[in-house]
Design a protein around this motif. Structure first.
Motif, PDB file in Angstrom:
ATOM      1  N   MET A   1      41.508  36.391  82.021  1.00 12.48           N
ATOM      2  CA  MET A   1      40.461  37.414  82.433  1.00 12.48           C
ATOM      3  C   MET A   1      39.089  36.729  81.849  1.00 12.48           C
ATOM      4  O   MET A   1      38.708  36.734  80.815  1.00 12.48           O
ATOM      5  CB  MET A   1      40.538  38.829  82.104  1.00 12.48           C
ATOM      6  CG  MET A   1      39.581  39.703  82.718  1.00 12.48           C
ATOM      7  SD  MET A   1      39.533  39.909  84.465  1.00 12.48           S
ATOM      8  CE  MET A   1      41.340  40.230  84.802  1.00 12.48           C
ATOM      9  N   ALA A   2      38.214  36.525  82.936  1.00  7.83           N
ATOM     10  CA  ALA A   2      37.115  36.098  82.553  1.00  7.83           C
ATOM     11  C   ALA A   2      35.958  37.145  82.258  1.00  7.83           C
ATOM     12  O   ALA A   2      35.881  38.229  82.642  1.00  7.83           O
ATOM     13  CB  ALA A   2      36.218  35.449  83.828  1.00  7.83           C
ATOM     14  N   ARG A   3      35.086  36.859  81.378  1.00  4.85           N
ATOM     15  CA  ARG A   3      33.945  37.911  81.167  1.00  4.85           C
ATOM     16  C   ARG A   3      32.394  36.979  81.589  1.00  4.85           C
ATOM     17  O   ARG A   3      32.193  36.294  80.762  1.00  4.85           O
ATOM     18  CB  ARG A   3      33.885  38.363  79.551  1.00  4.85           C
ATOM     19  CG  ARG A   3      34.979  39.405  79.490  1.00  4.85           C
ATOM     20  CD  ARG A   3      34.391  40.383  78.589  1.00  4.85           C
ATOM     21  NE  ARG A   3      33.204  41.462  78.926  1.00  4.85           N
ATOM     22  CZ  ARG A   3      33.528  42.362  79.802  1.00  4.85           C
ATOM     23  NH1 ARG A   3      34.967  42.972  79.818  1.00  4.85           N
ATOM     24  NH2 ARG A   3      32.745  43.084  80.185  1.00  4.85           N
ATOM     25  N   MET A   4      32.009  37.674  82.497  1.00  6.42           N
ATOM     26  CA  MET A   4      30.809  37.190  82.825  1.00  6.42           C
ATOM     27  C   MET A   4      29.540  37.323  81.888  1.00  6.42           C
ATOM     28  O   MET A   4      29.465  38.257  81.649  1.00  6.42           O
ATOM     29  CB  MET A   4      30.394  37.481  84.496  1.00  6.42           C
ATOM     30  CG  MET A   4      31.547  37.176  85.489  1.00  6.42           C
ATOM     31  SD  MET A   4      31.322  35.090  85.580  1.00  6.42           S
ATOM     32  CE  MET A   4      32.834  35.064  86.543  1.00  6.42           C
ATOM     33  N   LYS A   5      29.018  36.115  81.569  1.00  8.76           N
ATOM     34  CA  LYS A   5      27.991  36.244  80.690  1.00  8.76           C
ATOM     35  C   LYS A   5      26.735  35.079  80.994  1.00  8.76           C
ATOM     36  O   LYS A   5      26.921  34.350  81.569  1.00  8.76           O
ATOM     37  CB  LYS A   5      28.359  35.776  79.141  1.00  8.76           C
ATOM     38  CG  LYS A   5      29.395  36.957  78.522  1.00  8.76           C
ATOM     39  CD  LYS A   5      28.249  38.143  78.104  1.00  8.76           C
ATOM     40  CE  LYS A   5      28.917  39.307  77.741  1.00  8.76           C
ATOM     41  NZ  LYS A   5      28.430  40.576  78.369  1.00  8.76           N
ATOM     42  N   PHE A   6      25.506  35.716  80.548  1.00  7.91           N
ATOM     43  CA  PHE A   6      24.455  34.713  80.734  1.00  7.91           C
ATOM     44  C   PHE A   6      24.209  34.157  79.193  1.00  7.91           C
ATOM     45  O   PHE A   6      24.461  34.950  78.278  1.00  7.91           O
ATOM     46  CB  PHE A   6      23.201  35.624  81.060  1.00  7.91           C
ATOM     47  CG  PHE A   6      23.083  35.825  82.342  1.00  7.91           C
ATOM     48  CD1 PHE A   6      22.859  34.999  83.311  1.00  7.91           C
ATOM     49  CD2 PHE A   6      22.673  37.274  82.798  1.00  7.91           C
ATOM     50  CE1 PHE A   6      22.687  35.232  84.552  1.00  7.91           C
ATOM     51  CE2 PHE A   6      22.796  37.675  84.088  1.00  7.91           C
ATOM     52  CZ  PHE A   6      22.487  36.573  84.948  1.00  7.91           C
ATOM     53  N   LEU A   7      23.546  33.011  78.991  1.00 12.53           N
ATOM     54  CA  LEU A   7      23.448  32.577  77.905  1.00 12.53           C
ATOM     55  C   LEU A   7      21.938  31.769  78.074  1.00 12.53           C
ATOM     56  O   LEU A   7      22.058  30.855  79.022  1.00 12.53           O
ATOM     57  CB  LEU A   7      24.308  31.699  77.073  1.00 12.53           C
ATOM     58  CG  LEU A   7      23.907  31.324  75.705  1.00 12.53           C
ATOM     59  CD1 LEU A   7      25.380  31.110  74.871  1.00 12.53           C
ATOM     60  CD2 LEU A   7      23.400  29.659  75.734  1.00 12.53           C
ATOM     61  N   CYS A   8      20.977  32.060  77.460  1.00  9.93           N
ATOM     62  CA  CYS A   8      19.870  31.053  77.392  1.00  9.93           C
ATOM     63  C   CYS A   8      19.677  30.250  76.243  1.00  9.93           C
ATOM     64  O   CYS A   8      19.544  30.802  75.101  1.00  9.93           O
ATOM     65  CB  CYS A   8      18.660  31.855  77.942  1.00  9.93           C
ATOM     66  SG  CYS A   8      17.206  30.829  78.121  1.00  9.93           S
ATOM     67  N   ASP A   9      19.886  28.834  76.440  1.00 13.23           N
ATOM     68  CA  ASP A   9      19.600  27.929  75.453  1.00 13.23           C
ATOM     69  C   ASP A   9      18.219  27.792  75.158  1.00 13.23           C
ATOM     70  O   ASP A   9      17.454  27.019  75.978  1.00 13.23           O
ATOM     71  CB  ASP A   9      20.274  26.497  76.052  1.00 13.23           C
ATOM     72  CG  ASP A   9      20.034  25.689  74.861  1.00 13.23           C
ATOM     73  OD1 ASP A   9      19.617  25.610  73.922  1.00 13.23           O
ATOM     74  OD2 ASP A   9      20.766  24.611  74.979  1.00 13.23           O
ATOM     75  N   ALA A  10      17.686  28.255  74.082  1.00 13.27           N
ATOM     76  CA  ALA A  10      16.215  28.201  73.706  1.00 13.27           C
ATOM     77  C   ALA A  10      15.873  27.038  73.484  1.00 13.27           C
ATOM     78  O   ALA A  10      14.526  26.428  73.637  1.00 13.27           O
ATOM     79  CB  ALA A  10      15.924  29.165  72.640  1.00 13.27           C
TER      80      ALA A  10
ATOM     81  N   LYS B   1      30.157  32.162  94.312  1.00 15.35           N
ATOM     82  CA  LYS B   1      28.926  31.620  93.565  1.00 15.35           C
ATOM     83  C   LYS B   1      28.530  32.190  92.465  1.00 15.35           C
ATOM     84  O   LYS B   1      28.726  33.575  92.414  1.00 15.35           O
ATOM     85  CB  LYS B   1      27.643  31.375  94.742  1.00 15.35           C
ATOM     86  CG  LYS B   1      28.197  30.389  95.790  1.00 15.35           C
ATOM     87  CD  LYS B   1      27.096  30.285  96.914  1.00 15.35           C
ATOM     88  CE  LYS B   1      27.292  30.108  98.290  1.00 15.35           C
ATOM     89  NZ  LYS B   1      26.457  30.234  99.082  1.00 15.35           N
ATOM     90  N   LEU B   2      27.653  31.413  91.722  1.00 12.60           N
ATOM     91  CA  LEU B   2      27.364  32.360  90.469  1.00 12.60           C
ATOM     92  C   LEU B   2      25.687  32.673  90.637  1.00 12.60           C
ATOM     93  O   LEU B   2      24.998  32.308  91.458  1.00 12.60           O
ATOM     94  CB  LEU B   2      27.500  31.318  89.235  1.00 12.60           C
ATOM     95  CG  LEU B   2      29.065  31.240  89.003  1.00 12.60           C
ATOM     96  CD1 LEU B   2      29.316  30.040  87.980  1.00 12.60           C
ATOM     97  CD2 LEU B   2      29.424  32.594  88.224  1.00 12.60           C
TER      98      LEU B   2
ATOM     99  N   ALA C   1      25.207  30.845  83.407  1.00 15.93           N
ATOM    100  CA  ALA C   1      25.917  32.061  83.706  1.00 15.93           C
ATOM    101  C   ALA C   1      27.307  31.846  84.251  1.00 15.93           C
ATOM    102  O   ALA C   1      27.598  30.947  84.832  1.00 15.93           O
ATOM    103  CB  ALA C   1      25.072  32.693  84.945  1.00 15.93           C
ATOM    104  N   GLY C   2      28.286  32.295  83.755  1.00 16.42           N
ATOM    105  CA  GLY C   2      29.545  32.483  84.253  1.00 16.42           C
ATOM    106  C   GLY C   2      30.558  32.860  83.118  1.00 16.42           C
ATOM    107  O   GLY C   2      30.271  33.668  82.226  1.00 16.42           O
ATOM    108  N   ASP C   3      31.686  32.524  83.132  1.00 18.66           N
ATOM    109  CA  ASP C   3      32.693  32.781  82.198  1.00 18.66           C
ATOM    110  C   ASP C   3      32.332  32.952  80.923  1.00 18.66           C
ATOM    111  O   ASP C   3      31.965  31.392  80.545  1.00 18.66           O
ATOM    112  CB  ASP C   3      34.142  32.194  82.493  1.00 18.66           C
ATOM    113  CG  ASP C   3      35.148  32.723  81.532  1.00 18.66           C
ATOM    114  OD1 ASP C   3      35.163  33.571  80.576  1.00 18.66           O
ATOM    115  OD2 ASP C   3      36.372  32.172  81.661  1.00 18.66           O
TER     116      ASP C   3
END
Lengths: 64, 196, 974
Positions: B1-10, B147-148, B162-164
């Motif tokens: 099961m995926a958990r959708m997350k954002f991550l911003c690489d500063a 799409k994401l 953004a994605g799993d």
């Protein structure tokens, strides 16, 4: 006369019936989501769906 | 099961606002509503860093916890969505959210968007997927199209991912390793002391 | 207050308040009762019409397009030179969606704020909708036929009274290659060299300086090649804001281990990502570079073998560099020794290393010295002609490289052929026109009166026998072309008509004089998708027209990215409202002016639209100098369909129908399309055969100078049959080498008496490459340009300098009587010290959200929302000195008397004594919002004072580049 009375009562009943509150009411219960059902939930989490999103992720966001 | 997350690489974010206009473009949100914005810390100073912020789609979402009408729901993949027909626009979620994600249109309401509006992870809302009504109330439903979120897909430097969550983490981990663990930018030592 | 998680509540719990609330009618039911339908109609009424309607006066498409078929079109972003692929989704002719173009090797789907918002251009809410004319100070709608007729009649009248040189054709870097070429040809057939475009004021000093150093004036490598750098040196480039998607490649290079050095007066967003930052005083690029080079020479870090084989004149440079000891450098630039030395060490110890520069280096009175100094530093390090090295000069507009190559320039013909008789004869032949007829189009009443001059490209002096051979007035100086006494202008009369064809006037300096010039002209025409600052700046009552041009998304054709790659754009939507593509307008105007048949002799015209593919074929048939000959429309379209097959680091196709080609067939793409040259990914790189994109330095400056050999020694591209330097190829040279019979019979006929630049068969190029040779010869780069005012690049203080004490040691040039037809002042301005009354240095630059003059981007709601106020960055100390606080309105005054009203942004980003302003704003003049002067509904959402209004006089000594990076100002609370 009787006919007229019956007609009046029926008319009144008819008119009054329009005053009933619609039954399409969402009664709030704490902790329970009672909004519309999102059709996304039917496919979300299925294998095909996940695979498609993984492929998309690799296509667009993984280093090329 | 995926958990959708954002991550911003500063280390990669350059505050170009591509994510912000991509969001505007895809979701047609009106002037004044910013589902996503870029925040810059120490602007103009050594150690300046920018990150792009929107709804983080919390696993234990505080907005949902405080909502007096329970208009929030979470998808299997962990995307936090809400029903604008239930929302009363009270603004309570705005108090609760640590990221300032919930947005409220000013007067002259954008139709139903007098209600709270926020990032949907490009997952629309509880209306038929990609219907005209869904587009109008919630914006795009890219997830249903396979799409994401467009903000991440259009990020200029691939800073915003953004994605799993697991896949996002893999890419980020690789970058961190390549960089040798800590930011390599001028003034870092001055700003944050050595070896931090 | 205790916040309770709902999950912990018992959902079945009832009683107490819960029961009461539970019966409450929810909002949804309330809304229904109140009769506020959630259905489409009510909501749609509040949506911007653009979302649901085709932006056209006549056609309205239904609101619900979710089921309409989707047509995908591929284009290229129109906002900078990175060349990001744009993927558009079109339904019923309306641009309804924009998807990331993952297949593009340039952006891999990424976009900055501008690129991610280009779909808004398809809405066009603030566009110019139909031709308009100023009548009694009011804008009046007219038809296209009326507009062309009236404008044409006036232009012909001016031609009669003042000659063709009194009409100025100001073209654009927003044209496609085909439009740019057609425009230059248009001006030629009209009979003037008074034609120019934005390149003059962005990278003209680069083109001149770099071409004169090693042959071509373009970016040597590519954005993608920066993955291979070991070090990068940015000077006067703020890539994070000006070329955001380039940062994808730059940061990838950094993650691969490259060290990043940023030299800038501001701590830019790019500097925030650097390993090393060097802050300098604006206008001290040469001292800083010589300071770095001093450490290179002092430590023996130069590449001696490379210099011996491939560089001429380094000894003269050593002599100049020796003067720039660390203490002198610190005094002049402000950068201390340790910081400068560290920059030198990073560049020397991490090779190959690249240099990147932009407007911060080019826009100076000594811009050509700056660009040559950058080149020389790289030559000393042996970095040019290497993957990971090079001079990665980032161009500005999306097609400024292409428009420069097509020479929408007052000093050259397409392909940098220059303006000599031979060049005109070459192009007349390509056009299928009689040279004598072309010559007759020019002002022959004005001859034999001019002194000698040199062309920018460093060719031999050209006698000004005819205005046909003399460089026209550059765009930076059109103001003076109008206002100067005609007796001082080297043409029959002053300028009487200006055609602003895709150009923002707020990108040029000297606002008050520009306003006056605009008011002096007899005719002022704007051809643009937007009214621009031109429409509102002058106080005129008549004699002014606005013609709506289509954007590049409403037409198709090729566009050249900064790295010399050509990409094909498909048409996304039809022209909005009554707008027309630029090449159609050119044709209509040529028809009126009487040379349409000559203009399109080799080009099919369908319903007044010249066929774009035919124009490109004509370009292919004549542009041999820079190898624009191999990029046929067919090859470009094949690449468009196979973008995904190109490697994102090498840009080489791996398999597929384009196997072995480089993306965009980066020029030079030698020979005919049939020869199938793959393009040249990195210029001057001898590690590959010429046939596979390898190269050497161009033999452009003769074979000998001062008795020394100018040809390469012992360095040549892999596979060359000549194992040494050689001059450029001619028919005679092929015969001497015994290669003449490699030509086919047909090629022999065409090649006879010709050279690699003028042989229209391409045979000479083909045979040279067959033998592993570069058609343009194999020479050394030259560190000294003996045809320039400063053969060795030296420092000269800006005209308006903050360090007047340095003027004695580093004075500017003497005034010149005639340069590009106009008197040009230097010493007479520097004679006065303005730095006491105007104590702050004034500089300018870009913001991510806007581009150029900004009219298009400030009319885009998604972008405009992000930058709503014109501002100036001021150091906290200077703000305190002036009694100004953050966010306050201030006046910024220039020593020439201009003043602008802007908001103060108090920030340590700028050093004490430096004020920075972004140059994208317009629509205000000296404190007044000119909103009322725009045609109704066509004003941009955001307007503000133009930074350049307050920039002052000052022009480069070789190219007439304007000085817009270093002037003086003072500030006060408004």
């Amino acid at each position: 006369m009787r006919v007229r009375t019956i007609a009046t009562v029926m008319l009144a009943a008819l008119l009054l019936s329009g005053c009933y509150e619609t039954t399409d009411v969402v009664i709030h219960e704490p902790g329970i989501y009672k909004g519309a059902k999102d059709p996304l939930l039917a496919v979300d989490g299925t294998a095909g769906f996940e695979e498609k999103l993984s492929e998309r992720f690799m296509e667009g966001q993984a280093p090329r | 099961m995926a958990r959708m997350k954002f991550l911003c690489d500063a280390e990669r974010c350059i505050e170009c606002n591509g994510c912000v206009t991509a969001c505007k473009n895809e979701n047609e949100v009106p002037w004044g509503i910013n589902r996503r914005r870029v925040v810059t810390l120490d602007d103009g100073l050594p150690g300046e860093k920018s990150i792009s912020v929107a709804c983080m789609h919390c696993t234990d979402a505080p907005c949902a916890a405080v909502c007096p009408v329970d208009c929030f729901y979470t998808t299997e993949d962990g995307v936090v969505l809400h029903d604008k027909d239930l929302c009363i626009g009270c603004g309570y979620c705005f108090y609760a959210c640590p990221f300032g994600a919930p947005q409220y249109p000013q007067k002259e309401a954008f139709g139903v968007r007098g209600k709270m509006d926020k990032c949907t992870f490009c997952g629309g809302g509880p209306e038929p997927d990609n219907s005209a009504i869904e587009k109008k109330m919630y914006g795009a439903n890219r997830l249903a199209q396979g799409k994401l979120p467009l903000c991440a897909e259009m990020c200029a430097t691939k800073a915003l991912l953004a994605g799993d969550g697991d896949m996002v983490a893999d890419i980020y981990r690789e970058r961190v390793l390549k960089r040798g663990g800590r930011p390599n930018s001028w003034g870092w030592e001055t700003a944050y002391r050595k070896n931090v | 207050m205790k916040l309770t998680k709902k999950r912990e509540l018992n959902p079945n719990e009832s009683g107490g308040l819960n029961g009461v609330l539970g019966k409450a009618v929810d909002r949804r039911t309330f809304l229904r009762r109140a009769g506020l339908a959630i259905g489409g109609g009510a909501v749609a009424a509040t949506l911007p019409p653009s979302m649901i309607q085709k932006a056209s006066a006549t056609v309205t498409v239904g609101a619900d397009m979710t089921d309409a078929p989707v047509d995908t079109k591929l284009s290229v972003c129109t906002h900078c030179s990175v060349g990001c692929g744009v993927r558009a989704e079109v339904q019923n002719g309306v641009w309804t969606g924009q998807e990331p173009d993952f297949t593009s090797p340039f952006n891999m789907g990424g976009h900055c704020a501008k690129g991610a918002s280009v779909r808004e251009h398809g809405h066009g809410e603030r566009r110019l909708r139909y031709p308009m004319k100023l009548v009694g100070g009011k804008w009046k709608k007219i038809t296209w036929a009326e507009a062309i007729d009236e404008i044409g009649d006036k232009i012909l009248e001016i031609r009669e009274s003042s000659g063709p040189d009194s009409v100025y054709w100001l073209g654009s870097a927003k044209y496609s290659n085909e439009q740019a070429y057609l425009f230059r040809k248009f001006a030629a057939l009209w009979g003037t060299n008074n034609v120019d475009h934005q390149a003059r004021i962005c990278h003209s000093t680069t083109v001149a300086g770099v071409a004169n150093t090693w042959g071509y004036g373009a970016m040597t490598n590519s954005y993608n090649d920066m993955h291979n750098c070991k070090a990068m040196f940015f000077i006067g480039s703020n890539a994070a804001e000006a070329h955001p998607v380039a940062m994808q490649h730059i940061l990838r290079g950094k993650e691969n281990g490259a060290k990043m050095v940023v030299v800038d007066p501001r701590f830019t967003r790019t500097a925030a990502h650097a390993d090393h930052f060097v802050r300098i005083r604006p206008g001290t690029d040469v001292p800083l570079i010589w300071g770095v080079t001093w450490h290179i020479f002092n430590n023996g870090w130069e590449d001696k073998e490379y210099i011996n084989q491939r560089v001429y004149g380094m000894d003269e440079i050593r002599a100049e560099v020796a003067k720039w000891t660390p203490d002198v450098v610190e005094d002049v630039t402000g950068a201390p020794e340790s910081v400068v030395k560290e920059a030198a060490r990073l560049m020397a110890e991490n090779r190959p290393s690249t240099i990147v520069w932009c407007m911060g280096g080019t826009q100076h009175t000594i811009g050509n010295n700056n660009t040559r100094a950058y080149c020389i530093m790289q030559l000393a390090l042996g970095n040019i002609g290497k993957s990971g090295g090079g001079a990665n000069i980032f161009r500005g507009h999306d097609n400024v490289q292409g428009a420069t190559d097509m020479c929408v320039l007052s000093h050259s013909l397409p392909g940098y052929y220059g303006l000599s008789d031979g060049s005109w004869k070459h192009w007349s032949r390509v056009w299928g026109l009689d040279y004598e007829w072309v010559k007759s189009r020019f002002d022959t009443t004005y001859v034999d009166m001019k002194p000698q001059g040199t062309t920018e490209e460093g060719d031999l002096p050209v006698p000004f026998a005819n205005p046909m051979n003399s460089a026209g007035i550059p765009v930076s100086r059109w103001i003076d072309g109008v206002l100067e006494d005609p007796r001082n202008i080297d043409q029959r009369d002053a300028l009487k008509a200006m055609i602003f064809w895709g150009h923002a006037p707020n990108s040029q300096t000297r606002g008050p004089e520009m306003k006056k010039a605009m008011e002096t002209l007899e005719l002022l025409v704007v051809i643009d998708p937007y009214p621009t600052h031109t429409a509102v700046l002058p106080d005129r009552l008549d004699g002014m027209y606005l013609l709506p041009a289509a954007t590049q998304f409403e037409t198709y054709g090729s566009v050249t990215a900064s790295n010399r790659s050509l990409q094909w754009r498909e048409k996304i939507i039809d022209p909005l409202f009554e707008s027309k593509p630029d090449h159609t307008i050119m044709y209509l105007l040529a028809q009126k002016l009487g040379f349409a048949d000559e203009l399109t002799k080799n080009i099919e015209v369908v319903e007044d639209e010249p066929l774009v593919e035919d124009i490109l074929r004509e370009i292919n048939s004549g542009t041999w100098t820079i190898g624009y000959t191999g990029q046929s429309p067919e090859r470009l379209k094949l690449q468009l369909a196979n973008k995904h097959t190109f490697n994102v680091t090498t840009l080489k196709a791996e398999g597929g129908p384009c196997d072995g080609e480089y993306y965009g067939l980066p020029w030079p793409c030698w020979g005919t399309p049939e020869m199938a040259h793959p393009g040249t990914p990195n210029l001057y790189d001898p590690s590959k055969p010429v046939a596979e994109g390898g190269l050497c330095f161009r033999a452009r400056f003769g074979v000998e100078h001062n008795g020394k050999n100018l040809l390469a020694e012992g360095s040549y591209p892999v596979g060359s049959e000549i194992k040494d330097g050689y001059p450029e190829f001619t028919a005679a040279m092929l015969q001497q080498l015994g290669w003449w019979d490699d030509l086919t019979a047909e090629e022999k006929v065409a090649a006879e008496g010709k050279n690699w630049k003028t042989d229209l068969s391409g045979g000479i190029q083909r045979v040279a490459i067959k033998h592993g040779c570069a058609p343009f010869g194999n020479a050394k780069a030259r560190a000294i340009v003996w045809t320039f005012p400063d053969p060795v690049p030296i420092h000269r203080e800006p005209l308006y300098t903050s360090r007047y004490d340095l003027v004695a040691k580093y004075p500017t040039y003497e005034d010149r009587r005639s340069h590009y037809r106009l008197p040009t002042r230097y010493a007479s301005i520097q004679a006065t010290n303005y730095s006491t009354d105007y104590p702050l240095i004034y500089t300018s630059g870009r913001l991510t959200e806007y581009e150029g003059g900004g009219e298009e981007t400030r009319s885009n709601a998604w972008l405009a929302e992000l930058q709503q106020d014109m501002f100036a960055e001021i150091n906290p100390a200077d703000a305190n000195d002036a009694g100004v606080t953050d966010g306050q309105w201030i006046w910024l005054e220039s020593p020439e008397g201009a003043k602008i009203k802007v908001k103060a942004m108090v920030t340590p980003r700028v050093a004490r004594g430096v004020v920075f302003a972004p140059f994208h704003f317009g629509g205000w003049y000296e404190g007044v919002d000119l909103l009322d002067k725009y045609p109704e509904g066509a004003a941009p959402y955001v307007r503000g004072e133009a930074a350049n209004t307050a920039f002052t006089y000052g022009y480069d000594s070789v190219t007439q580049m304007q000085e817009s990076k270093c002037s003086l100002c003072r500030i006060s609370a408004a």
